[in-house]
Design an enzyme around this catalytic site. Structure first.
Site, short mmCIF file in Angstrom:
data_model
loop_
_atom_site.label_atom_id
_atom_site.label_comp_id
_atom_site.label_asym_id
_atom_site.label_seq_id
_atom_site.Cartn_x
_atom_site.Cartn_y
_atom_site.Cartn_z
N LYS A 35 0.85 -1.20 0.00
CA LYS A 35 0.00 0.00 0.00
C LYS A 35 0.88 1.24 0.00
O LYS A 35 2.09 1.15 0.26
CB LYS A 35 -0.91 -0.03 1.23
CG LYS A 35 -0.17 0.04 2.55
CD LYS A 35 -1.10 -0.22 3.73
CE LYS A 35 -0.33 -0.21 5.04
NZ LYS A 35 -1.17 -0.65 6.19
N ARG A 132 -10.32 -0.18 15.40
CA ARG A 132 -10.28 0.45 14.09
C ARG A 132 -11.27 -0.32 13.22
O ARG A 132 -12.43 -0.40 13.58
CB ARG A 132 -8.84 0.46 13.56
CG ARG A 132 -8.56 1.59 12.59
CD ARG A 132 -7.09 1.67 12.18
NE ARG A 132 -6.63 0.48 11.46
CZ ARG A 132 -5.40 0.33 10.96
NH1 ARG A 132 -4.51 1.28 11.10
NH2 ARG A 132 -5.06 -0.77 10.33
N TYR A 258 16.33 30.38 6.85
CA TYR A 258 15.12 31.14 7.19
C TYR A 258 15.01 31.42 8.68
O TYR A 258 15.33 30.57 9.51
CB TYR A 258 13.87 30.35 6.78
CG TYR A 258 13.54 30.44 5.31
CD1 TYR A 258 13.22 31.67 4.72
CD2 TYR A 258 13.53 29.31 4.51
CE1 TYR A 258 12.90 31.75 3.37
CE2 TYR A 258 13.20 29.37 3.17
CZ TYR A 258 12.89 30.61 2.60
OH TYR A 258 12.59 30.69 1.28
N MET A 306 12.26 24.52 1.61
CA MET A 306 11.43 23.70 0.73
C MET A 306 12.29 22.82 -0.18
O MET A 306 12.00 21.64 -0.37
CB MET A 306 10.53 24.59 -0.11
CG MET A 306 9.59 23.80 -1.01
SD MET A 306 8.52 24.81 -2.02
CE MET A 306 7.21 25.18 -0.87
C1 LIG Z 1 -0.39 -1.72 6.81
C2 LIG Z 1 -0.98 -2.98 7.24
C3 LIG Z 1 -0.16 -4.12 7.44
C4 LIG Z 1 1.35 -4.07 7.37
O1 LIG Z 1 1.85 -3.53 8.56
P1 LIG Z 1 3.43 -3.40 8.86
O2 LIG Z 1 3.48 -2.91 10.24
O3 LIG Z 1 3.96 -2.41 7.88
O4 LIG Z 1 4.01 -4.74 8.66
C5 LIG Z 1 -0.80 -5.31 7.73
N1 LIG Z 1 -2.13 -5.38 7.87
C6 LIG Z 1 -2.95 -4.30 7.72
C7 LIG Z 1 -4.42 -4.44 7.89
C8 LIG Z 1 -2.39 -3.07 7.42
O5 LIG Z 1 -3.18 -2.00 7.29
#
Ligand SMILES: *Cc1c(COP(=O)(O)O)cnc(C)c1O
Length: 363
Positions: A35, A132, A258, A306
């Site tokens: 992701k 969650r 800055y 930046m």
């Molecule tokens: C992002 C995610 C993972 C991976 O987590 P890591 O800590 O990066 O290994 C696994 N399961 C779900 C549901 C996630 O959202």
């Protein structure tokens, strides 16, 4: 001329980290989590390398990310971690053959109304205590039968959860969550279970189940507090670098950057590096945060701008215009820079911006 800011990617390190997952969870299938553009590393590239390495599948946060993998020619199983948000997505998931998640009543209704399940596996997600996504135990028990009735002969229904304290190996809350999850899995006689993120892959074998879902560890960063990636046998995949584009000498008492927030304490040789917060380097880093230059730690001076940041070259006499500076990655753990910025490695890895080139080492 191209902008010198770049992320150098190491395919061998990625393959190595994948083999660490295999070694830690030898009995489990792997959804490699890609992701957020593979935590900033480039999802098509990562999925390509890990397909070669034999990953059983990939996991993404949303449909767009799954589409990007399919468009890059990734034919392996792809799991939508948050399931489908509406009927249109459900139809796309069917067309793309995506494994999905059902975590709430609305998704359950949509699946039942649609009358079919995409992909090879449908994961019923329960909230075992993270607070969650996921149904409570009673809702999950009620959903199980109707969902199972929807499956085709080549599809399976699994039980999924996510751990809240996976990064603290001794936290007994992980045991509490796993206790609830395992009890439900037994009651439902779930044929498949998945609970483990990277931290649990490394530190909670009891959580491994049938499929593990590692993200961070694949990229060579440590998910465990107080344990370095090197100590866990992980190697950084991405090294964030840029070049020195100016060197100048300032007298003692001269302001730098800055707001004139920093003032030289001595006659100072200053290097200007072509990387700033718009490239993904955090603007808020603690005073004294270092970069790596010619194998030496060199401290930042003044505020991060930046497009640029300034470093103190006074004690690095050999440093010159055009030198490569490592901001994090090989030789400078991202966890260290993250701590200096008051954040975590996950956050920094995702930051390098679109204008930062991705260069595959030796590629
Ligand atoms: C992002 C995610 C993972 C991976 O987590 P890591 O800590 O990066 O290994 C696994 N399961 C779900 C549901 C996630 O959202």
């Amino acid at each position: 001329m191209t902008r010198p800011a770049r992320v150098v990617l190491d395919a061998a390190a990625l393959t190595h980290n994948f083999s660490v997952v295999r070694r830690c969870a030898p009995g489990a299938h792997i959804y490699a989590v890609v992701k957020a553009n593979a935590y900033g590393h480039g999802a098509p590239w990562v999925a390509g390398v890990l397909s070669e390495a034999g990953s059983d599948g990939f996991a993404v946060a949303c449909l767009e990310e799954a589409v990007a993998l399919r468009e890059a020619g990734i034919a392996a199983r792809v799991l939508l971690l948050e399931g489908c948000v509406d009927d249109a997505e459900l139809r796309s998931a069917c067309a793309l053959g995506l494994d999905t998640v059902v975590h709430c009543e609305a998704q359950l209704r949509a699946l039942l109304a649609g009358g079919r399940v995409p992909g090879r596996a449908l994961w019923l997600k329960v909230d075992s205590g993270m607070g969650r996504l996921g149904m409570d135990g009673a809702a999950a028990r009620a959903a199980w039968g109707p969902l199972r009735a929807l499956l085709g002969t080549d599809q399976s229904l699994g039980l999924m959860t996510h751990l809240a304290c996976g990064d603290e190996p001794l936290d007994s809350y992980t045991d509490v969550q796993l206790g609830r999850f395992d009890a439900l899995a037994r009651a439902l006689q779930a044929p498949l279970c998945t609970a483990a993120n990277s931290a649990a892959v490394l530190a909670a074998p009891a959580a491994h189940g049938h499929w593990v879902r590692p993200g961070l560890m694949l990229y060579g960063a440590s998910p465990l507090q107080g344990r370095s990636a090197a100590a866990l046998g992980l190697r950084p995949v991405a090294t964030f670098q840029s070049d020195i584009i100016a060197v100048k000498c300032l007298p003692a008492g001269a302001p730098v950057g800055y707001g004139r927030s920093a003032v030289t304490q001595r006659p100072t040789r200053l290097g200007i590096v072509a990387a700033g917060y718009a490239d993904g380097y955090p603007r808020h880093v603690a005073a004294g945060t270092t970069v790596l230059l010619r194998g030496q730690r060199v401290a930042l001076l003044g505020r991060v701008s930046m497009d640029m940041l300034a470093i103190d070259l006074t004690d690095c006499a050999a440093a010159t215009h055009g030198d490569t500076v490592t901001l994090w990655g090989g030789g400078l753990p991202v966890e260290e820079v993250a701590a200096a910025a008051g954040t975590i490695a996950y956050d920094l890895l995702c930051r390098p911006a679109a204008r930062v080139r991705r260069v595959v080492q030796g590629g």
